[in-house]
Write a protein that holds these residues in place. Structure first.
Motif, PDB file in Angstrom:
ATOM      1  N   ALA A  33     -14.828  -8.077   4.074  1.00  0.00           N
ATOM      2  CA  ALA A  33     -13.706  -8.260   3.171  1.00  0.00           C
ATOM      3  C   ALA A  33     -13.706  -7.794   2.084  1.00  0.00           C
ATOM      4  O   ALA A  33     -15.712  -6.926   1.199  1.00  0.00           O
ATOM      5  N   SER A  52      -8.957  -9.202   4.355  1.00  0.00           N
ATOM      6  CA  SER A  52     -10.495  -8.679   5.554  1.00  0.00           C
ATOM      7  C   SER A  52     -10.399  -7.736   5.616  1.00  0.00           C
ATOM      8  O   SER A  52      -9.481  -6.980   5.852  1.00  0.00           O
ATOM      9  N   TYR A 106     -13.227 -15.934  -1.704  1.00  0.00           N
ATOM     10  CA  TYR A 106     -13.307 -14.674  -1.573  1.00  0.00           C
ATOM     11  C   TYR A 106     -12.565 -14.313  -3.199  1.00  0.00           C
ATOM     12  O   TYR A 106     -12.595 -13.141  -3.430  1.00  0.00           O
TER      13      TYR A 106
END
Length: 125
Positions: A33, A52, A106
């Motif tokens: 990512a 991603s 993330y």
């Protein structure tokens, strides 16, 4: 190691657009990512968007949803955030980051192992 180089920053009027680029080199196959963070003047660094490696998953901070679009060109190992309808509050140093970690949140910068040097975006009102 993975090296990240950002480009495309500059000065733009409010309501305008900019497209940043982040070119990755080195062991790019190890990344899953990539993300963009930004640090406004006098403030802490904050999450902007992530994507991603396949490009199939993206996420944005609420303040940029509908205005920013993140995309990836795997052939070029490059990630692009297209920033439209820019506002003065978008003024910041923008950093590209990459991670090889799976199954993490993330939007948290602590999960990113590689960082670019940053590029300045200034939006004049």
């Amino acid at each position: 190691q993975v090296q990240l180089v950002e480009s495309g920053g500059g000065l733009v009027q409010a309501g305008g657009s900019l497209r940043l680029s982040c070119a990755a080199s080195g062991r790019t196959f190890s990344t899953v990512a990539m993300a963009w963070f930004r640090q406004p003047p006098g403030k802490e660094r904050e999450f902007v968007a992530h994507i991603s490696r396949s490009g199939g998953n993206t996420d944005y901070v609420d303040s940029v949803k509908g205005r920013f679009t993140i995309s990836t060109d795997n052939a070029k190992n490059t990630v692009y955030p297209q920033m439209n309808s820019l506002k003065s509050e978008d003024t910041a140093v923008y950093y590209c980051s990459a991670t090889g970690r799976l199954g993490v949140n993330y939007s948290y910068e602590r999960y990113y192992d590689y960082w670019g040097q940053g590029t300045q975006v200034t939006v004049s009102s």
